[in-house]
Scaffold this motif. Structure first.
Motif, PDB file in Angstrom:
ATOM      1  N   LYS A 164      -1.581  20.610   3.869  1.00  0.00           N
ATOM      2  CA  LYS A 164      -0.713  19.504   3.276  1.00  0.00           C
ATOM      3  C   LYS A 164       0.650  19.968   3.685  1.00  0.00           C
ATOM      4  N   VAL A 165       1.524  18.871   4.070  1.00  0.00           N
ATOM      5  CA  VAL A 165       2.949  18.976   4.514  1.00  0.00           C
ATOM      6  C   VAL A 165       3.540  18.952   3.069  1.00  0.00           C
ATOM      7  N   GLU A 166       4.551  19.993   2.897  1.00  0.00           N
ATOM      8  CA  GLU A 166       5.050  19.897   1.534  1.00  0.00           C
ATOM      9  C   GLU A 166       6.379  19.220   1.664  1.00  0.00           C
ATOM     10  N   ALA A 167       6.981  18.741   0.450  1.00  0.00           N
ATOM     11  CA  ALA A 167       8.161  18.325   0.313  1.00  0.00           C
ATOM     12  C   ALA A 167       9.344  18.872   1.104  1.00  0.00           C
ATOM     13  N   GLY A 168      10.062  18.094   1.780  1.00  0.00           N
ATOM     14  CA  GLY A 168      11.126  18.527   2.695  1.00  0.00           C
ATOM     15  C   GLY A 168      11.004  19.111   3.814  1.00  0.00           C
ATOM     16  N   GLU A 169       9.562  19.136   4.392  1.00  0.00           N
ATOM     17  CA  GLU A 169       9.029  19.693   5.499  1.00  0.00           C
ATOM     18  C   GLU A 169       8.773  18.828   6.516  1.00  0.00           C
ATOM     19  N   THR A 170       9.009  18.846   7.951  1.00  0.00           N
ATOM     20  CA  THR A 170       8.527  17.779   8.947  1.00  0.00           C
ATOM     21  C   THR A 170       7.138  18.225   9.136  1.00  0.00           C
ATOM     22  N   CYS A 171       6.449  17.222   9.942  1.00  0.00           N
ATOM     23  CA  CYS A 171       4.972  17.674   9.994  1.00  0.00           C
ATOM     24  C   CYS A 171       4.733  19.110  10.809  1.00  0.00           C
ATOM     25  N   GLU A 172       5.769  18.976  11.835  1.00  0.00           N
ATOM     26  CA  GLU A 172       5.620  20.180  12.566  1.00  0.00           C
ATOM     27  C   GLU A 172       5.869  21.621  12.032  1.00  0.00           C
ATOM     28  N   GLU A 173       6.907  21.503  11.022  1.00  0.00           N
ATOM     29  CA  GLU A 173       7.218  22.634  10.295  1.00  0.00           C
ATOM     30  C   GLU A 173       6.105  22.978   9.219  1.00  0.00           C
ATOM     31  N   GLY A 174       5.397  22.019   8.549  1.00  0.00           N
ATOM     32  CA  GLY A 174       4.283  22.262   7.861  1.00  0.00           C
ATOM     33  C   GLY A 174       3.005  22.980   8.504  1.00  0.00           C
ATOM     34  N   LEU A 175       2.945  22.553   9.644  1.00  0.00           N
ATOM     35  CA  LEU A 175       1.711  22.931  10.625  1.00  0.00           C
ATOM     36  C   LEU A 175       2.012  24.321  11.011  1.00  0.00           C
ATOM     37  N   HIS A 176       3.333  24.713  11.284  1.00  0.00           N
ATOM     38  CA  HIS A 176       3.674  26.199  11.597  1.00  0.00           C
ATOM     39  C   HIS A 176       3.343  27.044  10.367  1.00  0.00           C
ATOM     40  N   ARG A 177       3.895  26.549   9.369  1.00  0.00           N
ATOM     41  CA  ARG A 177       3.613  27.281   8.148  1.00  0.00           C
ATOM     42  C   ARG A 177       2.076  27.541   7.707  1.00  0.00           C
ATOM     43  N   GLU A 178       1.269  26.484   7.829  1.00  0.00           N
ATOM     44  CA  GLU A 178      -0.005  26.373   7.392  1.00  0.00           C
ATOM     45  C   GLU A 178      -0.803  27.461   8.312  1.00  0.00           C
ATOM     46  N   MET A 182       0.783  -1.091  -0.133  1.00  0.00           N
ATOM     47  CA  MET A 182       0.183  -0.016   0.033  1.00  0.00           C
ATOM     48  C   MET A 182       1.003   1.244  -0.101  1.00  0.00           C
ATOM     49  N   SER A 183       0.614   2.155  -0.766  1.00  0.00           N
ATOM     50  CA  SER A 183       1.491   3.304  -0.943  1.00  0.00           C
ATOM     51  C   SER A 183       1.164   4.279   0.102  1.00  0.00           C
ATOM     52  N   GLU A 184       2.031   5.102   0.447  1.00  0.00           N
ATOM     53  CA  GLU A 184       1.945   5.967   1.721  1.00  0.00           C
ATOM     54  C   GLU A 184       0.766   7.072   1.304  1.00  0.00           C
ATOM     55  N   LEU A 185       0.053   7.421   2.381  1.00  0.00           N
ATOM     56  CA  LEU A 185      -1.037   8.550   2.159  1.00  0.00           C
ATOM     57  C   LEU A 185      -0.381   9.966   2.121  1.00  0.00           C
ATOM     58  N   LYS A 186      -1.063  10.848   1.423  1.00  0.00           N
ATOM     59  CA  LYS A 186      -0.741  12.267   1.605  1.00  0.00           C
ATOM     60  C   LYS A 186      -0.993  12.523   3.031  1.00  0.00           C
ATOM     61  N   GLN A 187       0.272  13.196   3.483  1.00  0.00           N
ATOM     62  CA  GLN A 187       0.346  13.678   5.136  1.00  0.00           C
ATOM     63  C   GLN A 187      -0.236  15.164   5.107  1.00  0.00           C
ATOM     64  N   VAL A 188      -1.302  15.404   5.862  1.00  0.00           N
ATOM     65  CA  VAL A 188      -2.004  16.443   6.398  1.00  0.00           C
ATOM     66  C   VAL A 188      -1.782  16.663   7.754  1.00  0.00           C
ATOM     67  N   VAL A 189      -1.802  17.858   7.995  1.00  0.00           N
ATOM     68  CA  VAL A 189      -1.440  18.324   9.623  1.00  0.00           C
ATOM     69  C   VAL A 189      -2.569  19.325   9.909  1.00  0.00           C
ATOM     70  N   GLY A 190      -2.940  19.313  11.208  1.00  0.00           N
ATOM     71  CA  GLY A 190      -4.060  20.253  11.720  1.00  0.00           C
ATOM     72  C   GLY A 190      -3.665  20.444  13.044  1.00  0.00           C
ATOM     73  N   ALA A 191      -4.146  21.587  13.713  1.00  0.00           N
ATOM     74  CA  ALA A 191      -4.107  22.271  15.021  1.00  0.00           C
ATOM     75  C   ALA A 191      -5.525  22.436  15.717  1.00  0.00           C
ATOM     76  N   ALA A 192      -5.366  21.938  16.810  1.00  0.00           N
ATOM     77  CA  ALA A 192      -6.569  21.986  17.772  1.00  0.00           C
ATOM     78  C   ALA A 192      -5.893  23.262  18.542  1.00  0.00           C
ATOM     79  N   VAL A 193      -6.248  24.490  18.194  1.00  0.00           N
ATOM     80  CA  VAL A 193      -5.621  25.612  18.784  1.00  0.00           C
ATOM     81  C   VAL A 193      -6.576  25.906  20.111  1.00  0.00           C
TER      82      VAL A 193
END
Length: 142
Positions: A43-57, A1-12
């Protein structure tokens, strides 16, 4: 099974130490989700960690900087299944800079008491609904 597209979210939340309210965001698109509520993020972009992607988003969508707290653990390695192609990891977060504003993808933000009955009043995107319950458990408010 291929890896899923990684999305990140925040419960602010209003406070990581003693949360009483959570910020919900109402989507404007895509059409099937317009008017429904969700955890802000993306969505987490190429080269980002999940945490970096969340901060950017969160900076792009709401104009805020946050401190991340505990992860709201999902059932899979990539977090919570959203659909057949994507899964989302969610963290508790507290605003450290800026005032949340619906800059893109949302038309309204609302601080909701961390109360199951209050949270159920919102029309959540179906995939986010189980995360709401887990978020309450993570904050110690089942």
């Amino acid at each position: 099974m291929s890896e899923l597209k990684q999305v990140v979210g925040a419960a602010v939340v209003d406070s990581l130490a003693a949360p009483t309210k959570m910020l919900a965001a109402r989507r404007t698109a895509p059409e099937q989700y317009a008017g429904m509520w969700e955890f802000p993020g993306g969505k987490v972009e190429a080269g980002e960690t999940c945490e970096e992607g969340l901060h950017r988003e969160l900076q792009e969508e709401l104009g805020i900087r946050v401190r991340l707290g505990a992860e709201v653990r999902g059932p899979g390695a990539q977090g919570w299944p959203l659909n057949a192609k994507a899964a989302m990891r969610v963290w508790l977060a507290e605003v450290t800079e800026g005032t949340p504003a619906p800059l893109e993808d949302h038309d309204e933000l609302r601080w909701i008491p961390l109360d199951p009955e209050e949270l159920k009043l919102l029309a959540w995107i179906p995939a986010d609904l189980p995360i709401v319950g887990a978020m309450l458990e993570t904050t110690g408010r089942p």
